[in-house]
Each structure stands twice: as structure tokens, then as C-alpha cells.
Scaffold this motif. Sequence first.
Motif, mmCIF file in Angstrom:
data_model
loop_
_atom_site.group_PDB
_atom_site.id
_atom_site.type_symbol
_atom_site.label_atom_id
_atom_site.label_comp_id
_atom_site.label_asym_id
_atom_site.label_seq_id
_atom_site.Cartn_x
_atom_site.Cartn_y
_atom_site.Cartn_z
ATOM 1 N N ILE A 23 41.914 44.882 40.221
ATOM 2 C CA ILE A 23 41.672 43.515 40.706
ATOM 3 C C ILE A 23 40.336 43.501 41.432
ATOM 4 C CG2 ILE A 23 42.450 41.701 42.281
ATOM 5 C CD1 ILE A 23 45.320 42.693 41.835
ATOM 6 N N ILE A 24 39.465 42.592 41.014
ATOM 7 C CA ILE A 24 38.166 42.442 41.693
ATOM 8 C C ILE A 24 38.127 41.053 42.309
ATOM 9 C CG2 ILE A 24 35.661 42.537 41.463
ATOM 10 C CD1 ILE A 24 36.090 44.054 38.791
ATOM 11 N N SER A 25 38.301 41.006 43.610
ATOM 12 C CA SER A 25 38.233 39.734 44.321
ATOM 13 C C SER A 25 36.773 39.482 44.691
ATOM 14 C CB SER A 25 39.103 39.844 45.573
ATOM 15 O OG SER A 25 39.170 38.613 46.219
ATOM 16 N N HIS A 26 36.335 38.227 44.664
ATOM 17 C CA HIS A 26 34.921 37.980 44.957
ATOM 18 C C HIS A 26 34.569 38.475 46.360
ATOM 19 C CE1 HIS A 26 31.020 36.133 45.428
ATOM 20 N NE2 HIS A 26 31.013 36.026 44.112
ATOM 21 N N PRO A 27 33.499 39.281 46.481
ATOM 22 C CA PRO A 27 33.178 39.872 47.784
ATOM 23 C C PRO A 27 32.874 38.836 48.866
ATOM 24 C CG PRO A 27 31.439 40.319 46.168
ATOM 25 C CD PRO A 27 32.603 39.754 45.415
ATOM 26 N N GLN A 28 32.448 37.628 48.466
ATOM 27 C CA GLN A 28 32.158 36.601 49.475
ATOM 28 C C GLN A 28 33.273 35.567 49.622
ATOM 29 O OE1 GLN A 28 28.748 37.104 47.617
ATOM 30 N NE2 GLN A 28 28.605 38.636 49.224
ATOM 31 N N TYR A 29 34.469 35.892 49.137
ATOM 32 C CA TYR A 29 35.585 34.950 49.304
ATOM 33 C C TYR A 29 35.841 34.716 50.793
ATOM 34 C CZ TYR A 29 40.329 33.312 49.877
ATOM 35 O OH TYR A 29 41.418 32.599 50.297
ATOM 36 N N ASP A 30 35.976 33.446 51.163
ATOM 37 C CA ASP A 30 36.200 33.081 52.563
ATOM 38 C C ASP A 30 37.565 32.404 52.678
ATOM 39 O OD1 ASP A 30 36.310 31.924 55.053
ATOM 40 O OD2 ASP A 30 34.240 31.182 55.024
ATOM 41 N N HIS A 31 38.483 33.066 53.359
ATOM 42 C CA HIS A 31 39.856 32.558 53.370
ATOM 43 C C HIS A 31 40.023 31.318 54.249
ATOM 44 C CE1 HIS A 31 41.167 34.132 57.382
ATOM 45 N NE2 HIS A 31 40.053 34.796 57.211
ATOM 46 N N LEU A 32 39.015 30.993 55.028
ATOM 47 C CA LEU A 32 39.110 29.780 55.846
ATOM 48 C C LEU A 32 38.640 28.551 55.075
ATOM 49 C CD1 LEU A 32 37.865 31.169 59.277
ATOM 50 C CD2 LEU A 32 40.224 30.787 58.496
ATOM 51 N N TYR A 71 37.895 28.655 51.710
ATOM 52 C CA TYR A 71 38.187 28.857 50.278
ATOM 53 C C TYR A 71 36.919 28.888 49.430
ATOM 54 C CZ TYR A 71 43.279 28.747 50.552
ATOM 55 O OH TYR A 71 44.591 29.057 50.802
ATOM 56 N N ASP A 72 35.782 29.178 50.078
ATOM 57 C CA ASP A 72 34.546 29.336 49.320
ATOM 58 C C ASP A 72 34.652 30.610 48.474
ATOM 59 O OD1 ASP A 72 32.066 28.431 48.572
ATOM 60 O OD2 ASP A 72 31.005 29.237 50.314
ATOM 61 N N ASN A 73 34.094 30.569 47.262
ATOM 62 C CA ASN A 73 34.125 31.711 46.336
ATOM 63 C C ASN A 73 35.546 32.166 46.014
ATOM 64 O OD1 ASN A 73 31.144 32.105 46.327
ATOM 65 N ND2 ASN A 73 31.504 32.572 48.485
ATOM 66 N N ASP A 74 36.419 31.214 45.753
ATOM 67 C CA ASP A 74 37.828 31.519 45.488
ATOM 68 C C ASP A 74 38.014 31.916 44.019
ATOM 69 O OD1 ASP A 74 40.524 31.784 45.755
ATOM 70 O OD2 ASP A 74 40.957 29.640 45.933
ATOM 71 N N ILE A 75 37.576 33.123 43.707
ATOM 72 C CA ILE A 75 37.654 33.596 42.316
ATOM 73 C C ILE A 75 37.884 35.111 42.325
ATOM 74 C CG2 ILE A 75 35.126 33.872 42.078
ATOM 75 C CD1 ILE A 75 35.485 32.770 39.158
ATOM 76 N N ALA A 76 38.675 35.569 41.370
ATOM 77 C CA ALA A 76 38.952 37.007 41.248
ATOM 78 C C ALA A 76 39.138 37.347 39.774
ATOM 79 C CB ALA A 76 40.199 37.385 42.041
ATOM 80 N N LEU A 77 38.938 38.624 39.470
ATOM 81 C CA LEU A 77 39.088 39.119 38.093
ATOM 82 C C LEU A 77 40.206 40.138 38.068
ATOM 83 C CD1 LEU A 77 35.258 39.605 37.666
ATOM 84 C CD2 LEU A 77 36.637 37.904 36.440
ATOM 85 N N MET A 78 40.971 40.117 36.986
ATOM 86 C CA MET A 78 42.040 41.106 36.802
ATOM 87 C C MET A 78 41.816 41.812 35.483
ATOM 88 S SD MET A 78 45.702 39.519 37.774
ATOM 89 C CE MET A 78 46.230 39.435 39.484
ATOM 90 N N GLU A 79 41.827 43.124 35.530
ATOM 91 C CA GLU A 79 41.730 43.898 34.297
ATOM 92 C C GLU A 79 43.126 44.341 33.887
ATOM 93 O OE1 GLU A 79 39.246 47.649 32.360
ATOM 94 O OE2 GLU A 79 39.325 47.450 34.532
ATOM 95 N N LEU A 80 43.479 44.107 32.631
ATOM 96 C CA LEU A 80 44.797 44.503 32.137
ATOM 97 C C LEU A 80 44.842 46.018 31.940
ATOM 98 C CD1 LEU A 80 45.308 41.681 29.466
ATOM 99 C CD2 LEU A 80 46.103 41.739 31.848
ATOM 100 N N ASP A 81 46.037 46.580 32.054
ATOM 101 C CA ASP A 81 46.154 48.039 31.920
ATOM 102 C C ASP A 81 45.877 48.497 30.493
ATOM 103 O OD1 ASP A 81 48.486 47.021 30.838
ATOM 104 O OD2 ASP A 81 49.739 48.657 31.582
ATOM 105 N N SER A 82 46.104 47.599 29.517
ATOM 106 C CA SER A 82 45.739 47.902 28.128
ATOM 107 C C SER A 82 45.373 46.588 27.461
ATOM 108 C CB SER A 82 46.910 48.571 27.401
ATOM 109 O OG SER A 82 47.991 47.658 27.308
ATOM 110 N N PRO A 83 44.501 46.640 26.430
ATOM 111 C CA PRO A 83 44.072 45.383 25.808
ATOM 112 C C PRO A 83 45.249 44.637 25.185
ATOM 113 C CG PRO A 83 42.750 47.250 25.038
ATOM 114 C CD PRO A 83 43.869 47.819 25.837
ATOM 115 N N VAL A 84 45.220 43.337 25.266
ATOM 116 C CA VAL A 84 46.277 42.524 24.670
ATOM 117 C C VAL A 84 45.844 42.150 23.255
ATOM 118 C CG1 VAL A 84 45.362 40.334 25.584
ATOM 119 C CG2 VAL A 84 47.787 40.515 25.050
#
Length: 374
Positions: A215-224, A226-239
Motif C-alpha cells: 500500500i502506497i499512501s500519498h506522502p502529503q496526505y493530510d488527515h485534517l 483531506y488534501d492529497n487523499d489518494i493511495a495505491l494498492m498493489e495486488l499480491d498477484s496479477p488479476v
Amino acid sequence: MSDERGCTCNETQIKCKNGFCKPSFWRCDGVNDCGDNTDEENCGNCKAQEFRCRNSRCIPAHKQCNGYNDCGDGSDESQCEKSIAVHCSDLTYKCKNNQCISKLNPMCDGEIDCADDSDEAECKCGTKPYKSSRIVGGKDSSEGEWPWQVSLHMNTQGHVCGASVISNRWLVTAAHCVQDSEKFKYSQPDQWEVYLGLLNQGETSKSTLKRVKRIISHPQYDHLSYDNDIALMELDSPVTLSQNIWPICLPEATHDFPAGKSVWITGWGKQREEVDAVASVLQKAEVRIINNTVCNKLMDDGITPRMICAGVLSGGVDACQGDSGGPMTSTESNGRMFLAGVVSWGDGCGRRNRPGIYTRVTEYRSWIRQMTGV
Ligand code: 4AZ
């Protein structure tokens, strides 16, 4: 609408020439709210007989489509029969050979615009292979209608967030979906179950289950904010891609999603703000993109340039809890679908003058490419 014509407008409204009253903050927002465009006239920008460029410059109207880049951003040449080569800017599309072209949103539109064909080179995305055929105020989706829609389950909790397939290995979701809470380790890949090709939450066994490698969460995500509210998920194997599992196209940084455009939001989130349960059948609803300046006024200055708002301002149609991380899908010129936004936040769900707020995906095009190669 005849009951809304010829009314006396109050002090918070403007009077359209056709007799409607509309909220004053809709004036000069780039959207024809009156229907006869009165709310967009005399906005102090360009005179009659002038063309307003995307960069706000005014040029004589006859210079549109004359083969010269008079605006400087290509916008006076972007909706013409032929695309021309222009100087590169923040608003122009860059081909692989580093040439920039004037056409607006040329990527995967079915026409070759770049001399090296690169605008049409990576277009295995954004189509609905299955041609047959929660969200507040939505309707049931059909099988294969949104093949990039993913349901993210947290162990023991069931469905908690949505996500979108962008390749056979990568998903896009919201950063706020993958932040640890006191009780749950949302940031840990092994806590998640990923359901792809799912329509009904009661039929997970019919869908494809994957696990998460990274899981790669955006390094500048601000929880107050919600700026940069984006993340990437890599699957354990290709679908395996199929009729029910297919990537959505990622828009280039320069792709324009104009205010007023209709887009679709989808998810298994709550169907009303007041309930607890999520939807069982994937819901879909049509909403319109709202200008950032207008949205910022509606949302108490909480909107950053990295957010995009959409909704139905009279209320009743919106994303809600459980839709987060899921797609805002925009159909572009040749019917191909692009990820315009990621469901992020809002003030309740479906409230009047409180649109849904989405992460503006164009802002993250290069970050996504850097992190995933997609
Ligand atoms: C949420 O709680 C949430 N109305 C997501 C979207 C919206 C509101 C709340 C938009 O995840």
C-alpha cells in the motif's frame, strides 16, 4: 419548471432573463445555470466578439481555429477540426516525442493526434466489455457495468471502501481508507481482502478475491484537510482481466473535466446518511462537476486545487460513507471512461448545497506513473 418562472428573487439570488431565480454565487462560474446563459454574461472577462482562453486571456473571436496558438495554451485551437503543434504549457498535451498538440483531451479519443501515435498507444482501458445490459439517490448497477469498481474488505468488518482497477496489478483508492485507527490496522496490506468483478455484496464467492502486497499512501496526505487523499494498492498477484474486471483510463495532468459535466459515481456505501448498513447491489448515480471556486464557497473554504467537487446542489444524490476510495467515472469523447476523481469526503450525504468532494486525479498522474509504471 413553470412554477419557478417569474418569481420575485430574494437578495441571495440573481434574476435570469428567462424568469428563473438562481443563487448569486452561481454567477460567472462557467456553468450556464439559468439555461439562457444570463448568469454567465458580462462577467468582466472578455468582451462580446472575443474568445475566452482556458488561461483566461481574451482574443478576437475570429482567431479561433486559425492554425495559430493565439491564446498561448492552445485552447483557441483545441476544439477545431485539426490539431496543431503548439508550445508546451501546463494546459497542453505532451506526446511521447515531447511535441505538444493543441487538441483538448486527445488521449485515447480514437484519432491519432501525435506524429508518433503516442496519444493512442496505451488505451487498453475505460471500455465496458460487457455491453449488456452506496450512493445516495442512486440506482442498481448491472453486471460488468463498472468493471474497474473494487470492493475493499477489512478482515471481520466486511466492505469498508471502494477502489478502481488501473492495471492488472494496481488499484487506486483514498488515502483515508488506509490509515490506521485505534482498532484496525488499515495501513497493513495483510488486513485487506480485495473483491474484483463484484456486483452484489452477498455474492462475493462469484467474484475474484485478491490479497494486497503493498500500500502506497500519498506522502502529503493530510488527515485534517483531506488534501492529497489518494493511495495505491498493489495486488499480491496479477488479476486476469475479463468482462467484469477491466482498468479505467487515467487522465493526463492536462485533461480537462469542465464544470457542469455529467459524471457517474459508484459504490456500495450507505444509501442514506442516517443508516448504518452499506448497499448490497453496487449503486450508481449521475452527478455534475462543480467549479472549484463555487464549491469552495459552499464548503467553507475547505477545497484545495487537488480536489474536485461534484453533486446535485438541490440535494439527494451523492456519495456517502463506504463509497470512499471508489471512482468518479467520466465518459470522454469516444465513449471511453476516465477516472476523474476518487470519492474522498463531504458534509454528510446528499445535503442541499453540500456537494461530494473527490480527489482530483489529474494532479497525481506523474506520481501514479512513478510509483506503479502505469
Ligand atoms: C465518508 O464518510 C464520506 N457526501 C464519503 C463521501 C461523502 C461523505 C462522507 C460525500 O467516507
